[in-house]
Every structure is written in C-alpha cells, then in structure tokens.
Design a protein around this motif. Structure first.
Motif, PDB file in Angstrom:
ATOM      1  N   CYS A  41      50.785  40.182  57.232  1.00  0.00           N
ATOM      2  CA  CYS A  41      51.787  40.281  55.655  1.00  0.00           C
ATOM      3  C   CYS A  41      51.705  40.499  54.871  1.00  0.00           C
ATOM      4  O   CYS A  41      52.063  41.181  54.222  1.00  0.00           O
ATOM      5  CB  CYS A  41      53.135  39.433  56.270  1.00  0.00           C
ATOM      6  SG  CYS A  41      53.946  40.087  57.972  1.00  0.00           S
ATOM      7  N   VAL A  42      50.817  39.593  54.290  1.00  0.00           N
ATOM      8  CA  VAL A  42      50.476  39.121  52.461  1.00  0.00           C
ATOM      9  C   VAL A  42      49.300  39.843  52.624  1.00  0.00           C
ATOM     10  O   VAL A  42      47.857  39.466  52.698  1.00  0.00           O
ATOM     11  CB  VAL A  42      49.921  38.008  52.699  1.00  0.00           C
ATOM     12  CG1 VAL A  42      50.119  37.492  51.010  1.00  0.00           C
ATOM     13  CG2 VAL A  42      51.754  36.799  52.582  1.00  0.00           C
ATOM     14  N   THR A  43      49.146  41.464  51.969  1.00  0.00           N
ATOM     15  CA  THR A  43      48.548  41.540  52.197  1.00  0.00           C
ATOM     16  C   THR A  43      47.391  41.808  50.523  1.00  0.00           C
ATOM     17  O   THR A  43      46.084  41.866  49.834  1.00  0.00           O
ATOM     18  CB  THR A  43      48.398  43.307  51.719  1.00  0.00           C
ATOM     19  OG1 THR A  43      49.774  43.928  51.499  1.00  0.00           O
ATOM     20  CG2 THR A  43      48.728  43.505  53.318  1.00  0.00           C
ATOM     21  N   GLY A  44      48.731  41.686  49.688  1.00  0.00           N
ATOM     22  CA  GLY A  44      48.218  40.515  47.886  1.00  0.00           C
ATOM     23  C   GLY A  44      47.375  39.587  47.947  1.00  0.00           C
ATOM     24  O   GLY A  44      47.672  38.511  48.533  1.00  0.00           O
ATOM     25  N   THR A  45      47.485  39.664  46.417  1.00  0.00           N
ATOM     26  CA  THR A  45      46.921  38.520  45.848  1.00  0.00           C
ATOM     27  C   THR A  45      48.819  37.667  45.531  1.00  0.00           C
ATOM     28  O   THR A  45      49.095  38.212  45.568  1.00  0.00           O
ATOM     29  CB  THR A  45      46.404  38.360  44.642  1.00  0.00           C
ATOM     30  OG1 THR A  45      45.549  39.415  44.892  1.00  0.00           O
ATOM     31  CG2 THR A  45      46.350  37.216  44.070  1.00  0.00           C
ATOM     32  N   PRO A  46      48.918  36.085  47.144  1.00  0.00           N
ATOM     33  CA  PRO A  46      50.166  36.285  46.531  1.00  0.00           C
ATOM     34  C   PRO A  46      50.622  35.215  45.034  1.00  0.00           C
ATOM     35  O   PRO A  46      49.701  34.519  43.475  1.00  0.00           O
ATOM     36  CB  PRO A  46      49.241  33.942  47.447  1.00  0.00           C
ATOM     37  CG  PRO A  46      48.722  34.898  48.344  1.00  0.00           C
ATOM     38  CD  PRO A  46      47.353  35.631  46.869  1.00  0.00           C
ATOM     39  N   SER A  47      51.460  35.029  44.866  1.00  0.00           N
ATOM     40  CA  SER A  47      52.521  34.930  43.531  1.00  0.00           C
ATOM     41  C   SER A  47      53.797  34.341  43.801  1.00  0.00           C
ATOM     42  O   SER A  47      53.533  33.371  45.022  1.00  0.00           O
ATOM     43  CB  SER A  47      52.837  35.788  42.949  1.00  0.00           C
ATOM     44  OG  SER A  47      53.807  36.756  43.573  1.00  0.00           O
ATOM     45  N   THR A  48      53.678  33.843  42.973  1.00  0.00           N
ATOM     46  CA  THR A  48      55.461  32.489  42.837  1.00  0.00           C
ATOM     47  C   THR A  48      56.333  33.601  43.904  1.00  0.00           C
ATOM     48  O   THR A  48      57.421  33.034  44.554  1.00  0.00           O
ATOM     49  CB  THR A  48      55.981  32.803  42.064  1.00  0.00           C
ATOM     50  OG1 THR A  48      56.403  33.618  41.222  1.00  0.00           O
ATOM     51  CG2 THR A  48      55.405  31.527  40.250  1.00  0.00           C
ATOM     52  N   SER A  53      58.860  44.358  50.617  1.00  0.00           N
ATOM     53  CA  SER A  53      57.770  44.295  51.975  1.00  0.00           C
ATOM     54  C   SER A  53      57.270  43.142  52.564  1.00  0.00           C
ATOM     55  O   SER A  53      56.802  43.454  54.349  1.00  0.00           O
ATOM     56  CB  SER A  53      56.816  45.570  52.184  1.00  0.00           C
ATOM     57  OG  SER A  53      55.951  45.069  51.221  1.00  0.00           O
ATOM     58  N   GLU A  54      56.469  42.142  51.969  1.00  0.00           N
ATOM     59  CA  GLU A  54      55.752  41.485  53.182  1.00  0.00           C
ATOM     60  C   GLU A  54      56.873  40.696  53.167  1.00  0.00           C
ATOM     61  O   GLU A  54      56.605  39.737  54.480  1.00  0.00           O
ATOM     62  CB  GLU A  54      55.419  39.793  51.109  1.00  0.00           C
ATOM     63  CG  GLU A  54      53.758  41.353  51.202  1.00  0.00           C
ATOM     64  CD  GLU A  54      53.078  40.590  50.027  1.00  0.00           C
ATOM     65  OE1 GLU A  54      51.857  40.547  49.818  1.00  0.00           O
ATOM     66  OE2 GLU A  54      54.276  39.588  49.259  1.00  0.00           O
ATOM     67  N   GLU A  55      57.856  40.365  52.502  1.00  0.00           N
ATOM     68  CA  GLU A  55      59.307  39.014  53.239  1.00  0.00           C
ATOM     69  C   GLU A  55      59.810  40.451  54.150  1.00  0.00           C
ATOM     70  O   GLU A  55      60.390  39.143  55.130  1.00  0.00           O
ATOM     71  CB  GLU A  55      60.463  39.805  52.032  1.00  0.00           C
ATOM     72  CG  GLU A  55      61.525  38.408  52.552  1.00  0.00           C
ATOM     73  CD  GLU A  55      62.465  38.565  51.772  1.00  0.00           C
ATOM     74  OE1 GLU A  55      64.305  37.775  51.675  1.00  0.00           O
ATOM     75  OE2 GLU A  55      62.164  37.727  50.137  1.00  0.00           O
ATOM     76  N   SER A  56      60.266  41.219  54.494  1.00  0.00           N
ATOM     77  CA  SER A  56      60.462  41.750  55.454  1.00  0.00           C
ATOM     78  C   SER A  56      59.212  41.278  56.775  1.00  0.00           C
ATOM     79  O   SER A  56      59.746  41.643  57.682  1.00  0.00           O
ATOM     80  CB  SER A  56      60.917  43.191  55.159  1.00  0.00           C
ATOM     81  OG  SER A  56      60.829  44.164  56.198  1.00  0.00           O
ATOM     82  N   CYS A  57      58.383  42.030  56.627  1.00  0.00           N
ATOM     83  CA  CYS A  57      57.028  42.023  57.387  1.00  0.00           C
ATOM     84  C   CYS A  57      56.497  40.210  58.007  1.00  0.00           C
ATOM     85  O   CYS A  57      57.220  39.810  59.329  1.00  0.00           O
ATOM     86  CB  CYS A  57      55.480  41.989  56.797  1.00  0.00           C
ATOM     87  SG  CYS A  57      54.285  42.014  57.601  1.00  0.00           S
TER      88      CYS A  57
END
Length: 88
Positions: A41-48, A53-57
C-alpha cells in the motif's frame, strides 16, 4: 517437564509457556501483516501522514488479512472436529 518442581509449579510453568508461545504467534502475525500491507500500500516516500489511497489500501489490506486468518482458523478447527469425530 522441569524436574524438581512440584505438580502445581509444573502446570503453572506449562501454562506460562503456552501463553508465551501464543503471544509470539500473535506478534509474528502482526509483523507479517505490517510488512505485507506496507509493501502493498505505501508506494511513495513516507511522510507524516498517509495519502487517502494509502490509508484506504492499508485498512482494506488489514481487513482482508484478518478475514483470511479467521477463515483459516475456523476451517482448521472444523477439520480437527471432523477427524476427531471419525476416530470415535
């Protein structure tokens, strides 16, 4: 088991060991779940915070993992009961 301990202490030790094994299995499942869902689910660079879409996934991934785990536990229990019933 542990020689030199009375029966009550041996039972207490066995219960403690069973609980620790169960705790280790839960921790391993959580680790597997976290790793699998993060990679998916986390496809990009993690941020704060997570993107929508990541949250839903992540929520869907966790739900499906738990659904699958529950299904497998029920199926294994059903198989055990069928085996026990056929041995009687």
């Amino acid at each position: 088991m542990a020689e030199g301990f009375d029966e009550a202490t041996q039972k207490e030790l066995a219960t403690f060991m069973d609980n620790e094994r169960a705790r280790a299995r839960v921790n391993q499942s959580i680790h597997t779940l976290t790793s699998m869902c993060w990679d998916k689910c986390v496809t990009g660079t993690p941020s704060t915070s997570f993107s929508r879409s990541e949250e839903s996934c992540l929520a869907n991934c966790v739900d499906r993992f738990l659904d699958t785990s529950l299904f497998l536990v029920k199926r294994i229990e059903q198989s055990r009961q069928e085996m026990t019933g056929s041995q009687l």
